[in-house]
Design a protein around this motif. Structure first.
Motif, short mmCIF file in Angstrom:
data_model
loop_
_atom_site.label_atom_id
_atom_site.label_comp_id
_atom_site.label_asym_id
_atom_site.label_seq_id
_atom_site.Cartn_x
_atom_site.Cartn_y
_atom_site.Cartn_z
N TYR A 81 56.24 28.46 115.21
CA TYR A 81 56.57 29.04 113.91
C TYR A 81 55.78 28.38 112.79
CZ TYR A 81 60.87 30.85 116.11
OH TYR A 81 61.77 31.48 116.89
N PRO A 82 55.32 29.18 111.83
CA PRO A 82 54.78 28.55 110.62
C PRO A 82 55.96 27.98 109.82
CG PRO A 82 54.77 30.94 110.39
CD PRO A 82 55.20 30.63 111.80
N MET A 83 55.78 26.81 109.25
CA MET A 83 56.82 26.20 108.45
C MET A 83 56.86 26.87 107.07
SD MET A 83 58.01 24.13 110.62
CE MET A 83 59.17 23.19 109.66
N ILE A 84 57.94 26.69 106.36
CA ILE A 84 58.09 27.30 105.04
C ILE A 84 56.99 26.81 104.11
CG2 ILE A 84 59.63 27.50 103.04
CD1 ILE A 84 61.92 27.29 105.16
N LEU A 133 54.10 29.02 104.66
CA LEU A 133 54.33 30.35 104.10
C LEU A 133 54.13 30.36 102.59
CD1 LEU A 133 57.59 31.44 106.00
CD2 LEU A 133 55.23 32.09 106.53
N TYR A 170 50.69 36.02 104.82
CA TYR A 170 51.96 36.41 105.43
C TYR A 170 52.68 37.57 104.74
CZ TYR A 170 51.29 32.04 107.89
OH TYR A 170 50.77 31.04 108.67
N VAL A 186 57.30 37.67 110.02
CA VAL A 186 57.15 36.24 110.22
C VAL A 186 58.34 35.68 110.97
CG1 VAL A 186 55.72 35.86 108.16
CG2 VAL A 186 58.20 35.66 107.98
N ASP A 187 58.10 34.62 111.69
CA ASP A 187 59.14 33.81 112.33
C ASP A 187 59.02 32.43 111.71
OD1 ASP A 187 60.04 35.69 114.36
OD2 ASP A 187 58.11 35.36 115.33
N THR A 188 60.13 31.90 111.24
CA THR A 188 60.10 30.56 110.67
C THR A 188 61.45 29.91 110.89
OG1 THR A 188 59.45 29.23 108.76
CG2 THR A 188 60.79 31.18 108.31
N ASP A 231 62.36 23.93 103.86
CA ASP A 231 61.48 23.41 104.91
C ASP A 231 62.15 22.20 105.57
OD1 ASP A 231 58.20 23.63 105.48
OD2 ASP A 231 59.12 21.71 106.01
N SER A 283 66.69 29.63 112.71
CA SER A 283 65.41 30.30 112.87
C SER A 283 65.61 31.74 112.41
CB SER A 283 64.97 30.30 114.33
OG SER A 283 64.77 29.00 114.79
#
Length: 126
Positions: A31-34, A37, A44, A49-51, A73, A100
């Protein structure tokens, strides 16, 4: 067919099976972190998105129209993003817990989630 031709054919067959087997496998790093993003929103926005992060204390709002909260985050609490969710209330949804989410990033500071997964509680206590 001699031994050399059989060896080349076997190597080609193994390579072919490997390529076909990995055809739809996602090899991304997770996952990309906040923070990512928020620092690269153009990459994005208007995409799914998945975070993951932690629900910021004092921001969880549960109403008949949906659920909203600020997601922080995990590594740097200065990065946060607003989340709106209109699905069923997940069990154990509380502030300060890790979750998540999956959803559409509709602007540089907001995600419309379509799935929320609560983090597993730890079996261990200090």
């Amino acid at each position: 067919m001699d031994r050399k031709q059989k060896t080349v054919l076997a190597i080609f067959f193994i390579f072919f099976v490997g390529v076909v087997g990995l055809w739809n496998v996602d090899l991304s790093q997770g996952y990309p972190m906040i923070s990512e993003l928020r620092e690269n929103p153009d990459r994005y926005v208007d995409n799914e998105v998945d975070t993951m992060g932690v629900i910021k204390n004092g921001t969880l709002d549960i109403s008949t129209s949906g659920i909203s909260f600020i997601l922080q985050d995990v590594e740097d609490e200065t990065f946060e993003i607003e989340v709106e969710y209109k699905g069923a209330l997940p069990a154990d949804l509380t502030e300060g817990k890790g979750i998540s989410i999956t959803g559409m990033m509709v602007s540089h500071d907001r995600i419309e989630a379509n799935r929320i997964v609560m983090g597993c509680p730890s079996k261990y206590t200090e």
